[in-house]
Scaffold this active site. Structure first.
Site, PDB file in Angstrom:
ATOM      1  N   ASP A 100       0.699  -1.263   0.245  1.00  0.00           N
ATOM      2  CA  ASP A 100       0.137  -0.169   0.067  1.00  0.00           C
ATOM      3  C   ASP A 100       0.763   1.289   0.019  1.00  0.00           C
ATOM      4  O   ASP A 100       1.574   1.688  -1.089  1.00  0.00           O
ATOM      5  CB  ASP A 100      -0.881  -0.134   1.081  1.00  0.00           C
ATOM      6  CG  ASP A 100      -2.071   1.064   1.167  1.00  0.00           C
ATOM      7  OD1 ASP A 100      -2.178   1.671   0.289  1.00  0.00           O
ATOM      8  OD2 ASP A 100      -2.565   1.321   2.406  1.00  0.00           O
ATOM      9  N   GLY A 102       3.891   1.331   1.234  1.00  0.00           N
ATOM     10  CA  GLY A 102       5.334   0.936   0.841  1.00  0.00           C
ATOM     11  C   GLY A 102       6.186   0.908   1.969  1.00  0.00           C
ATOM     12  O   GLY A 102       7.192   0.290   2.153  1.00  0.00           O
ATOM     13  N   THR A 104       6.043  -0.857   4.915  1.00  0.00           N
ATOM     14  CA  THR A 104       6.105  -2.165   5.597  1.00  0.00           C
ATOM     15  C   THR A 104       7.148  -2.883   4.621  1.00  0.00           C
ATOM     16  O   THR A 104       8.011  -3.439   5.070  1.00  0.00           O
ATOM     17  CB  THR A 104       4.845  -3.002   5.407  1.00  0.00           C
ATOM     18  OG1 THR A 104       3.756  -2.417   6.097  1.00  0.00           O
ATOM     19  CG2 THR A 104       5.076  -4.239   6.186  1.00  0.00           C
ATOM     20  N   LEU A 105       7.053  -2.955   3.312  1.00  0.00           N
ATOM     21  CA  LEU A 105       8.011  -3.461   2.440  1.00  0.00           C
ATOM     22  C   LEU A 105       9.418  -2.852   2.537  1.00  0.00           C
ATOM     23  O   LEU A 105      10.334  -3.535   2.810  1.00  0.00           O
ATOM     24  CB  LEU A 105       7.587  -3.338   1.050  1.00  0.00           C
ATOM     25  CG  LEU A 105       7.048  -4.822   0.594  1.00  0.00           C
ATOM     26  CD1 LEU A 105       6.625  -4.785  -0.816  1.00  0.00           C
ATOM     27  CD2 LEU A 105       8.066  -5.982   1.016  1.00  0.00           C
ATOM     28  N   LYS A 128      -1.100  -2.086  -4.697  1.00  0.00           N
ATOM     29  CA  LYS A 128      -2.064  -0.943  -4.525  1.00  0.00           C
ATOM     30  C   LYS A 128      -1.552   0.182  -4.657  1.00  0.00           C
ATOM     31  O   LYS A 128      -0.722   0.539  -3.808  1.00  0.00           O
ATOM     32  CB  LYS A 128      -2.978  -1.007  -3.267  1.00  0.00           C
ATOM     33  CG  LYS A 128      -4.116  -0.381  -3.212  1.00  0.00           C
ATOM     34  CD  LYS A 128      -5.019  -0.718  -1.937  1.00  0.00           C
ATOM     35  CE  LYS A 128      -4.490  -0.363  -0.807  1.00  0.00           C
ATOM     36  NZ  LYS A 128      -5.415  -0.919   0.332  1.00  0.00           N
ATOM     37  N   ARG A 162      -9.564 -13.691   6.406  1.00  0.00           N
ATOM     38  CA  ARG A 162      -8.302 -14.184   6.057  1.00  0.00           C
ATOM     39  C   ARG A 162      -8.798 -15.429   5.364  1.00  0.00           C
ATOM     40  O   ARG A 162      -8.089 -15.802   4.292  1.00  0.00           O
ATOM     41  CB  ARG A 162      -7.328 -14.422   7.137  1.00  0.00           C
ATOM     42  CG  ARG A 162      -6.503 -13.079   7.708  1.00  0.00           C
ATOM     43  CD  ARG A 162      -5.223 -13.685   8.577  1.00  0.00           C
ATOM     44  NE  ARG A 162      -4.900 -12.485   9.333  1.00  0.00           N
ATOM     45  CZ  ARG A 162      -4.093 -11.476   9.020  1.00  0.00           C
ATOM     46  NH1 ARG A 162      -3.759 -11.510   8.121  1.00  0.00           N
ATOM     47  NH2 ARG A 162      -3.743 -10.676   9.954  1.00  0.00           N
TER      48      ARG A 162
END
Ligand code: IMP
Ligand code: MG
Length: 172
Positions: A100, A102, A104-105, A128, A162
Site C-alpha cells: 500500500d 510501501g 512495510t516492504l 495497490k 483471512r
C-alpha cells in the site's frame, strides 16, 4: 453491515499465481531461491505460490505488524517474528500480500538486507498504487489495483476474512 464485493475469484488467483510462478521459476533457475513470506497476510499466497514454483527453493517467514486494527497504516512497524532461515549469500524473494504505502516492504527489505542475501526482490499478490509513499520496486505483482481496502485469501480487517478463498473489496 460491512459489504463485500468480489474482485478476484479463486480461479482468477490460481491463474495469476501460475503465470507469476512460471516467471519466477525461469528467472531463478540458476539461483538459490528462498521465499520469505511476510506474516500473517501472505500465508495463503506463499503456500500456493511455492507449490506452483517448479525449481528447488526454501521457505522462511518473518512477521511484521503495522496496521493495528484500522484500515490505515499506523506508520509504526515492528518485527513480531524474527526471520527463521539463513539467507546469507542466497537469492531472496520477499512474498507479501499487498503493498500500500510501501513502508512495510521498505522495513522488511532493510531488515532482510542486514542478513546479507546475494539478491533481494519483491513479489506481492496485490500492488495497490494510490497511497504509495515510498518508492519500492515490486518485481512481481499478481494483480494491480488503484484503491480500496481488500480482504480474503490471507488479507484481513481486524483479523477477519483471512480464510476466504477469493479476494473482496470491503466497504465498511
Ligand atoms: P503499507 O506499509 O502501507 O504498504 O501496508 C502494507 C501492509 O498493510 C500489508 O502487508 C497488509 O498487511 C496491510 N494492508 C494494506 N492494504 C491492505 C488492504 O487493502 N487490505 C488488507 N491489508 C492491507
Ligand atoms: Mg502484510
Amino acid at each position: 453491515m460491512p459489504e463485500l464485493t468480489e474482485i478476484l475469484s479463486s480461479r482468477d488467483i490460481e491463474l495469476k499465481i501460475s503465470e507469476i510462478a512460471s516467471k519466477i521459476s525461469e528467472d531463478y533457475k540458476q539461483g538459490n531461491l528462498i521465499l520469505v513470506g511476510a506474516l500473517k497476510g501472505a500465508f495463503m499466497f506463499i503456500a500456493d505460490l511455492a507449490r506452483s514454483i517448479k525449481i528447488p527453493s526454501q521457505i522462511g517467514f518473518v512477521g511484521v505488524s503495522s496496521y493495528g486494527s484500522g484500515t490505515e497504516s499506523t506508520g509504526k512497524i515492528t518485527v513480531t517474528k524474527q526471520l527463521d532461515i539463513d539467507i546469507e549469500g542466497k537469492d531472496v524473494l520477499i512474498v507479501e500480500d499487498i503493498v500500500d504505502t510501501g513502508w512495510t516492504l521498505q522495513f522488511i527489505s532493510n531488515y532482510l538486507k542486514s542478513f546479507n542475501p546475494r539478491t533481494l526482490k519483491i513479489c506481492s499478490l496485490i500492488d495497490k498504487r494510490e497511497r504509495r509513499e515510498v518508492d519500492v520496486v515490486v518485481d512481481y505483482a499478481c494483480h494491480k489495483v488503484s484503491e480500496g481496502f481488500l480482504v480474503g485469501y490471507g488479507l484481513d480487517h481486524n483479523e477477519n476474512y483471512r480464510n476466504l478463498p477469493a479476494i473482496y473489496h470491503l466497504k465498511l
